[in-house]
Design a protein around this motif. Structure first.
Motif, PDB file in Angstrom:
ATOM      1  N   PRO A  31       1.572   0.748   4.526  1.00  0.00           N
ATOM      2  CA  PRO A  31       1.388   0.791   3.077  1.00  0.00           C
ATOM      3  C   PRO A  31       2.666   0.522   2.288  1.00  0.00           C
ATOM      4  CG  PRO A  31       1.140   2.985   4.033  1.00  0.00           C
ATOM      5  CD  PRO A  31       1.306   2.028   5.159  1.00  0.00           C
ATOM      6  N   MET A  32       3.812   0.613   2.935  1.00  0.00           N
ATOM      7  CA  MET A  32       5.070   0.402   2.226  1.00  0.00           C
ATOM      8  C   MET A  32       5.285  -1.072   1.853  1.00  0.00           C
ATOM      9  SD  MET A  32       5.562   3.493   2.088  1.00  0.00           S
ATOM     10  CE  MET A  32       6.852   3.345   0.908  1.00  0.00           C
ATOM     11  N   TYR A  33       4.493  -1.965   2.417  1.00  0.00           N
ATOM     12  CA  TYR A  33       4.595  -3.385   2.069  1.00  0.00           C
ATOM     13  C   TYR A  33       3.944  -3.693   0.715  1.00  0.00           C
ATOM     14  CZ  TYR A  33       6.307  -4.615   6.704  1.00  0.00           C
ATOM     15  OH  TYR A  33       7.057  -4.725   7.847  1.00  0.00           O
ATOM     16  N   PHE A  34       3.175  -2.766   0.191  1.00  0.00           N
ATOM     17  CA  PHE A  34       2.477  -2.976  -1.074  1.00  0.00           C
ATOM     18  C   PHE A  34       3.300  -2.432  -2.234  1.00  0.00           C
ATOM     19  CE2 PHE A  34      -1.069  -2.325   2.022  1.00  0.00           C
ATOM     20  CZ  PHE A  34      -1.511  -3.632   2.036  1.00  0.00           C
ATOM     21  N   ALA A  35       3.246  -3.123  -3.364  1.00  0.00           N
ATOM     22  CA  ALA A  35       3.924  -2.627  -4.563  1.00  0.00           C
ATOM     23  C   ALA A  35       3.311  -1.282  -4.976  1.00  0.00           C
ATOM     24  CB  ALA A  35       3.800  -3.638  -5.702  1.00  0.00           C
ATOM     25  N   ASP A  36       1.999  -1.165  -4.872  1.00  0.00           N
ATOM     26  CA  ASP A  36       1.282   0.086  -5.133  1.00  0.00           C
ATOM     27  C   ASP A  36       0.546   0.438  -3.843  1.00  0.00           C
ATOM     28  OD1 ASP A  36      -0.354   2.156  -5.914  1.00  0.00           O
ATOM     29  OD2 ASP A  36      -1.235   1.104  -7.628  1.00  0.00           O
TER      30      ASP A  36
END
Length: 166
Positions: A31-36
């Protein structure tokens, strides 16, 4: 990877073979690859069921435009393809961990919604109980009917638009 062999879980495949209920290996997503991260995980989780619904719609439209009768062998295969994909999409949207619906629910709820994460350790047990007792069918039937009705209406609209030359 799109290679289906990589996604086969040996125990899930055996369960499917013997009990007609199985699973594949989960796809790991950071999930850290997503801006949100919260919204990103929700969209990733929704992608699978939406792909099932899209495939069902494509098959339904192709069958209608091709004039394929449901009583033929090909028509039967197409009908089962539609039904299985709608069932898989609706099933995966159940808001129980480890199903995609729990991640979609987490993305829609305000705040952290820790109770959904607390259910995670019991999700498999609840899921197996729902399947064994037959309650999963009772839960899914109304949603199945709604999705099939919607897809049928869209397919008729596409058929009408193509027939009108639009």
């Amino acid at each position: 990877t799109l290679n289906p062999l990589v996604h086969i879980d040996p125990i899930g495949a055996l369960m499917f073979w013997f009990f007609h209920f199985g699973w594949a290996k989960p796809v790991m997503v950071n999930p850290m690859y997503f801006a949100d991260p919260r919204r990103g995980m929700m969209l990733v989780a929704a992608a699978g069921p939406l792909a099932n619904f899209a495939l069902a719609l494509v098959v339904l439209v192709a069958g209608r435009l091709g004039g394929i009768d449901q009583d033929t062998p090909l028509g039967t295969v197409l009908a089962w393809t539609v039904l299985y994909n709608v069932w898989l999409g609706v099933f995966n949207l159940l808001p129980l961990p480890p199903l995609d619906g729990s991640k979609v629910l987490l993305g829609l709820l305000p705040g952290r919604a820790a109770w959904v994460e607390d259910v995670q350790q019991y999700g498999w047990i609840i899921l197996i109980l729902l399947v064994v007792t037959g309650w999963v069918g009772r839960l899914l039937d109304p949603a199945m009917e709604a999705v099939l009705s919607f897809l049928g209406a869209v397919a008729r609209a596409v058929e009408g638009a193509v027939g009108a030359g639009v």
